[in-house]
Design a protein around this motif. Structure first.
Motif, mmCIF file in Angstrom:
data_model
loop_
_atom_site.group_PDB
_atom_site.id
_atom_site.type_symbol
_atom_site.label_atom_id
_atom_site.label_comp_id
_atom_site.label_asym_id
_atom_site.label_seq_id
_atom_site.Cartn_x
_atom_site.Cartn_y
_atom_site.Cartn_z
ATOM 1 N N ALA A 114 0.832 -1.202 0.000
ATOM 2 C CA ALA A 114 0.000 0.000 0.000
ATOM 3 C C ALA A 114 0.869 1.256 0.000
ATOM 4 C CB ALA A 114 -0.933 -0.001 1.208
ATOM 5 N N PHE A 115 1.940 1.249 0.782
ATOM 6 C CA PHE A 115 2.852 2.399 0.786
ATOM 7 C C PHE A 115 3.487 2.600 -0.585
ATOM 8 C CE2 PHE A 115 3.245 1.795 5.555
ATOM 9 C CZ PHE A 115 2.663 3.015 5.868
ATOM 10 N N ARG A 116 3.831 1.505 -1.229
ATOM 11 C CA ARG A 116 4.411 1.617 -2.570
ATOM 12 C C ARG A 116 3.390 2.195 -3.557
ATOM 13 N NH1 ARG A 116 8.194 -2.631 -5.855
ATOM 14 N NH2 ARG A 116 8.358 -1.382 -7.744
ATOM 15 N N ALA A 117 2.146 1.739 -3.465
ATOM 16 C CA ALA A 117 1.107 2.252 -4.352
ATOM 17 C C ALA A 117 0.894 3.750 -4.134
ATOM 18 C CB ALA A 117 -0.204 1.485 -4.130
ATOM 19 N N ARG A 118 0.981 4.179 -2.892
ATOM 20 C CA ARG A 118 0.843 5.607 -2.600
ATOM 21 C C ARG A 118 1.976 6.398 -3.245
ATOM 22 N NH1 ARG A 118 -0.590 5.151 3.894
ATOM 23 N NH2 ARG A 118 -2.476 3.887 3.651
ATOM 24 N N ARG A 119 3.208 5.881 -3.107
ATOM 25 C CA ARG A 119 4.340 6.546 -3.764
ATOM 26 C C ARG A 119 4.120 6.623 -5.271
ATOM 27 N NH1 ARG A 119 9.677 3.350 -5.318
ATOM 28 N NH2 ARG A 119 8.004 2.415 -6.575
ATOM 29 N N ASP A 120 3.690 5.506 -5.860
ATOM 30 C CA ASP A 120 3.543 5.447 -7.313
ATOM 31 C C ASP A 120 2.471 6.395 -7.829
ATOM 32 O OD1 ASP A 120 5.528 3.569 -7.335
ATOM 33 O OD2 ASP A 120 4.200 1.845 -7.595
ATOM 34 N N TYR A 121 1.489 6.695 -6.996
ATOM 35 C CA TYR A 121 0.492 7.705 -7.371
ATOM 36 C C TYR A 121 0.993 9.114 -7.097
ATOM 37 C CZ TYR A 121 -3.194 11.072 -6.643
ATOM 38 O OH TYR A 121 -3.924 12.238 -6.657
ATOM 39 N N PHE A 122 1.544 9.318 -5.910
ATOM 40 C CA PHE A 122 1.748 10.679 -5.424
ATOM 41 C C PHE A 122 2.921 11.388 -6.099
ATOM 42 C CE2 PHE A 122 2.914 13.885 -2.202
ATOM 43 C CZ PHE A 122 1.677 14.495 -2.031
ATOM 44 N N VAL A 123 4.033 10.701 -6.291
ATOM 45 C CA VAL A 123 5.207 11.374 -6.856
ATOM 46 C C VAL A 123 4.943 11.877 -8.272
ATOM 47 C CG1 VAL A 123 7.614 11.072 -7.564
ATOM 48 C CG2 VAL A 123 6.857 10.240 -5.324
ATOM 49 N N PRO A 124 4.411 11.057 -9.191
ATOM 50 C CA PRO A 124 4.087 11.600 -10.517
ATOM 51 C C PRO A 124 3.060 12.736 -10.463
ATOM 52 C CG PRO A 124 4.119 9.205 -10.575
ATOM 53 C CD PRO A 124 4.187 9.593 -9.132
ATOM 54 N N ALA A 125 2.092 12.634 -9.536
ATOM 55 C CA ALA A 125 1.092 13.702 -9.418
ATOM 56 C C ALA A 125 1.747 15.000 -8.969
ATOM 57 C CB ALA A 125 0.001 13.276 -8.431
ATOM 58 N N LEU A 126 2.685 14.915 -8.033
ATOM 59 C CA LEU A 126 3.424 16.103 -7.603
ATOM 60 C C LEU A 126 4.176 16.740 -8.764
ATOM 61 C CD1 LEU A 126 5.259 15.425 -4.200
ATOM 62 C CD2 LEU A 126 3.399 17.037 -4.629
ATOM 63 N N GLU A 127 4.828 15.904 -9.545
ATOM 64 C CA GLU A 127 5.639 16.428 -10.648
ATOM 65 C C GLU A 127 4.771 17.094 -11.700
ATOM 66 O OE1 GLU A 127 8.329 13.072 -11.580
ATOM 67 O OE2 GLU A 127 9.825 14.326 -10.551
ATOM 68 N N ARG A 128 3.564 16.600 -11.885
ATOM 69 C CA ARG A 128 2.644 17.271 -12.832
ATOM 70 C C ARG A 128 2.266 18.664 -12.341
ATOM 71 N NH1 ARG A 128 0.467 12.002 -13.241
ATOM 72 N NH2 ARG A 128 -1.210 12.490 -11.768
ATOM 73 N N GLU A 139 -6.837 8.080 -0.087
ATOM 74 C CA GLU A 139 -7.923 9.062 -0.181
ATOM 75 C C GLU A 139 -7.423 10.460 0.179
ATOM 76 O OE1 GLU A 139 -12.448 9.780 1.625
ATOM 77 O OE2 GLU A 139 -11.066 8.364 2.588
ATOM 78 N N GLN A 140 -6.644 10.553 1.252
ATOM 79 C CA GLN A 140 -6.122 11.858 1.651
ATOM 80 C C GLN A 140 -5.080 12.371 0.660
ATOM 81 O OE1 GLN A 140 -5.026 11.932 5.921
ATOM 82 N NE2 GLN A 140 -6.849 13.211 6.004
ATOM 83 N N LEU A 141 -4.272 11.473 0.125
ATOM 84 C CA LEU A 141 -3.267 11.895 -0.854
ATOM 85 C C LEU A 141 -3.944 12.446 -2.112
ATOM 86 C CD1 LEU A 141 -0.648 9.006 -0.551
ATOM 87 C CD2 LEU A 141 -0.503 11.321 0.402
ATOM 88 N N ARG A 142 -4.994 11.802 -2.562
ATOM 89 C CA ARG A 142 -5.722 12.296 -3.745
ATOM 90 C C ARG A 142 -6.354 13.660 -3.442
ATOM 91 N NH1 ARG A 142 -5.989 8.457 -7.658
ATOM 92 N NH2 ARG A 142 -5.769 6.269 -7.009
ATOM 93 N N ALA A 143 -6.926 13.789 -2.263
ATOM 94 C CA ALA A 143 -7.533 15.077 -1.895
ATOM 95 C C ALA A 143 -6.471 16.168 -1.810
ATOM 96 C CB ALA A 143 -8.262 14.939 -0.559
ATOM 97 N N ALA A 144 -5.289 15.827 -1.290
ATOM 98 C CA ALA A 144 -4.202 16.809 -1.195
ATOM 99 C C ALA A 144 -3.771 17.281 -2.578
ATOM 100 C CB ALA A 144 -3.020 16.205 -0.449
ATOM 101 N N ILE A 145 -3.656 16.360 -3.511
ATOM 102 C CA ILE A 145 -3.272 16.741 -4.878
ATOM 103 C C ILE A 145 -4.328 17.652 -5.489
ATOM 104 C CG2 ILE A 145 -2.974 15.843 -7.226
ATOM 105 C CD1 ILE A 145 -0.501 15.502 -5.502
ATOM 106 N N GLU A 146 -5.598 17.354 -5.286
ATOM 107 C CA GLU A 146 -6.666 18.208 -5.803
ATOM 108 C C GLU A 146 -6.565 19.616 -5.228
ATOM 109 O OE1 GLU A 146 -10.434 16.410 -5.082
ATOM 110 O OE2 GLU A 146 -10.024 14.652 -6.342
ATOM 111 N N ARG A 147 -6.306 19.709 -3.949
ATOM 112 C CA ARG A 147 -6.193 21.043 -3.314
ATOM 113 C C ARG A 147 -4.962 21.789 -3.824
ATOM 114 N NH1 ARG A 147 -7.464 20.269 3.089
ATOM 115 N NH2 ARG A 147 -9.310 18.926 2.931
ATOM 116 N N LEU A 148 -3.845 21.085 -3.911
ATOM 117 C CA LEU A 148 -2.634 21.739 -4.410
ATOM 118 C C LEU A 148 -2.826 22.223 -5.844
ATOM 119 C CD1 LEU A 148 0.052 19.257 -2.996
ATOM 120 C CD2 LEU A 148 -0.432 21.582 -2.179
#
Length: 397
Positions: free
Chosen positions: A299-313, A383-392
Motif C-alpha cells: 500500500a505504501f508503494r502504491a501511494r508513492r507510485d500515485y503521489f510522486v508523478p502527481a506532484l511532478e505534474r 484518499e487523503q493523498l488524492r484530496a491533497a493533490i486536488e487542493r494543491l
C-alpha cells in the motif's frame, strides 16, 4: 528568582522544526471556519496504520496477566530471538540474538550507540540532507556532526569518495540512514560496501539507521548493512514497518564486545524498554502479522507510485525517486514562485493557509540547498493523498 544556567549541550540542540510546523498546522486548522476544509497532514512521518490485531491482543493479554514489570536491560530473550529469526527469514542473515539489544525506540538506540562510542570532540560524518535528530544525538554525546552536501548524483546519500575526502584527525566514523528520512532514498549496496571499507581502514565506526528498511520497494536496495560485517552497527525500530510508533520500541545490533557496554548504559539510563510493548512485539513476527505488514508495504508503494508523478505534474520536482519509506523530497521552487513566496519555509505556510495541506520545509534537514525543498509524507491514506493533490492543483494551477 534568577534564571537557571542552561547546559551548553542543551543550547547546541536546535528546535525540531517538523514539530514546530506541526503545531502551526494544528493552530491554522483550529482557526479555520466551520465551512473550511479540514487540514490534510502530510508533514509527520507516522504511518496511518496501527498495530495489527495480534499485536494489540498480545498487549492486552500481557496487561491482564500482569506481565508489566521490568525486563532485562537487553530486552526479553524471546523478543531478541524473534528479531534474530526475522533477519534470517527476511534478509538471509545470521544475526545472533546475543548481539541484539531491545531499546526504548530507535531514539534510545541511537543515544546508547552515541554515548558508547562518541567522545567529546569526535566528529561523525553525515549526509546533508539527513534526519535532524540523528545529528543531535551526536551533539548530546559531546561530539560534532559534520554534514556533507549530498546531491542527486549521490542519491542524497554519502559516497565513499566523500567519506575519504572529508575524513580528518577528529573523525570517528559515519552515521548513515538507508532508506533515508527525508528523501526515501537508499545507499547503493556496492557504494555502502565501499563506505564500510573506507571507515574500517581507518578503524572508525559505521552506524546505519535502518528503521525504514522493512519498507524498501526495490530488492536491490532492500538489504541490511549487517551483511557487510559484524563491526557494522544497525539501528532499527518497531515504529515504521511494524506500525508501532507510540509504543516506543526499537533495537540495536552490535558487535558482541559492545553489548555489555551498552547494557551498562541502558541499565542506568532506561532500566529497560516498555515491558508491555515488548510482549506485544512478539506477535509482530507471527505469520498472520507479517502477511499484514507486507500488504501494508504494498500500500505504501502504491501511494508513492500515485503521489510522486502527481506532484511532478504540479511542478514539484522529485529528483530521485524514493525507493523506500514514505517520503517525497520535492523541489518546491516553481510552486513558491507561483505563489509569490521565497523558499520552502514560506511555501509550507502558504500551502497550509491556501490549500489546508501541511508539509515540512527543508530547514530541519540540513543546510545544503534544503531551502528549496519540502518533504511530503505519503504515510496518509490514498484518499487523503488524492484530496491533497486536488487542493494543491487548485492553488497552483
Amino acid at each position: 528568582m534568577s534564571p537557571q544556567r542552561i547546559a551548553r549541550r542543551a543550547e547546541r540542540i536546535a528546535p525540531f522544526y517538523v514539530m514546530e510546523v506541526a503545531k502551526a498546522a494544528s493552530e491554522i486548522a483550529r482557526e479555520a471556519t466551520a465551512h473550511a476544509q479540514p487540514m490534510i497532514f502530510l508533514n509527520i512521518g507516522e504511518p496511518d496504520f496501527t498495530a495489527p490485531p495480534l499485536v494489540q491482543e498480545a498487549a492486552a493479554r500481557a496487561i491482564r496477566e500482569g506481565r508489566t514489570q521490568y525486563t532485562p536491560a537487553l530486552g526479553l530473550d524471546a523478543l531478541r530471538e524473534r528479531i534474530s529469526g526475522w533477519y534470517a527469514e527476511r534478509f538471509g542473515l545470521d544475526v545472533p540474538a546475543r548481539r541484539i539489544v531491545v531499546t526504548a525506540g530507535a531514539s534510545a538506540a541511537l543515544q546508547l550507540a552515541c554515548l558508547a562510542l562518541v567522545d567529546a570532540g569526535d566528529e561523525i560524518l553525515m549526509p546533508d540532507p539527513s534526519y535532524p535528530c540523528n545529528r543531535h544525538f551526536v551533539s548530546a554525546a559531546e561530539g560534532t556532526a559534520r554534514l556533507i552536501p549530498s546531491g542527486v548524483a549521490e542519491r542524497f546519500q554519502l559516497s565513499a569518495a566523500q567519506v575519504e575526502a572529508h575524513w580528518g584527525p577528529a573523525t570517528r566514523g559515519v552515521l548513515l540512514a538507508s532508506p533515508s528520512n527525508p528523501t526515501g532514498t537508499s545507499i547503493d549496496p556496492e557504494e555502502l560496501r565501499r563506505i564500510v571499507d573506507v571507515v574500517r581502514a581507518r578503524s572508525g565506526i559505521t552506524l546505519v539507521d535502518e528503521i525504514y528498511l522493512g519498507l524498501s520497494f526495490d530488492a536491490r536496495f532492500g538489504q541490511s548493512a549487517l551483511a557487510l560485517g559484524e563491526d557494522v552497527i544497525s539501528i532499527n525500530s518497531f515504529s515504521k514497518y511494524f506500525n508501532m510508533t507510540g509504543w516506543r520500541l526499537g533495537w540495536l545490533v552490535l558487535p558482541e564486545a559492545l553489548v555489555p557496554v551498552v547494557e551498562r548504559l541502558a541499565q542506568n539510563l532506561f532500566i529497560c524498554a516498555n515491558a508491555v510493548a515488548q510482549h506485544a512485539a512478539l506477535a509482530c513476527f507471527e505469520p498472520e502479522s507479517l502477511a499484514e505488514y507486507e500488504q501494508r508495504r504494498a500500500a505504501f508503494r502504491a501511494r508513492r507510485d500515485y503521489f510522486v508523478p502527481a506532484l511532478e505534474r504540479l511542478g514539484f520536482s522529485v529528483p530521485v525517486m524514493p525507493d523506500g519509506a514514505f517520503y517525497a523530497w520535492a523541489d518546491g521552487s516553481a510552486a513558491a514562485q507561483r505563489l509569490g513566496v521565497q523558499g520552502s519555509w514560506d511555501l509550507s505556510f502558504a500551502l497550509m493557509r491556501a490549500a489546508h495541506v501541511a508539509v515540512t520545509p527543508g530547514r530541519d534537514f540540513g543546510d545544503a540547498d534544503t531551502a528549496r525543498f519540502v518533504r511530503f509524507s505519503t504515510a496518509a491514506s490514498m484518499e487523503q493523498l488524492r484530496a491533497a493533490i486536488e487542493r494543491l492543483e487548485g492553488v497552483l494551477r
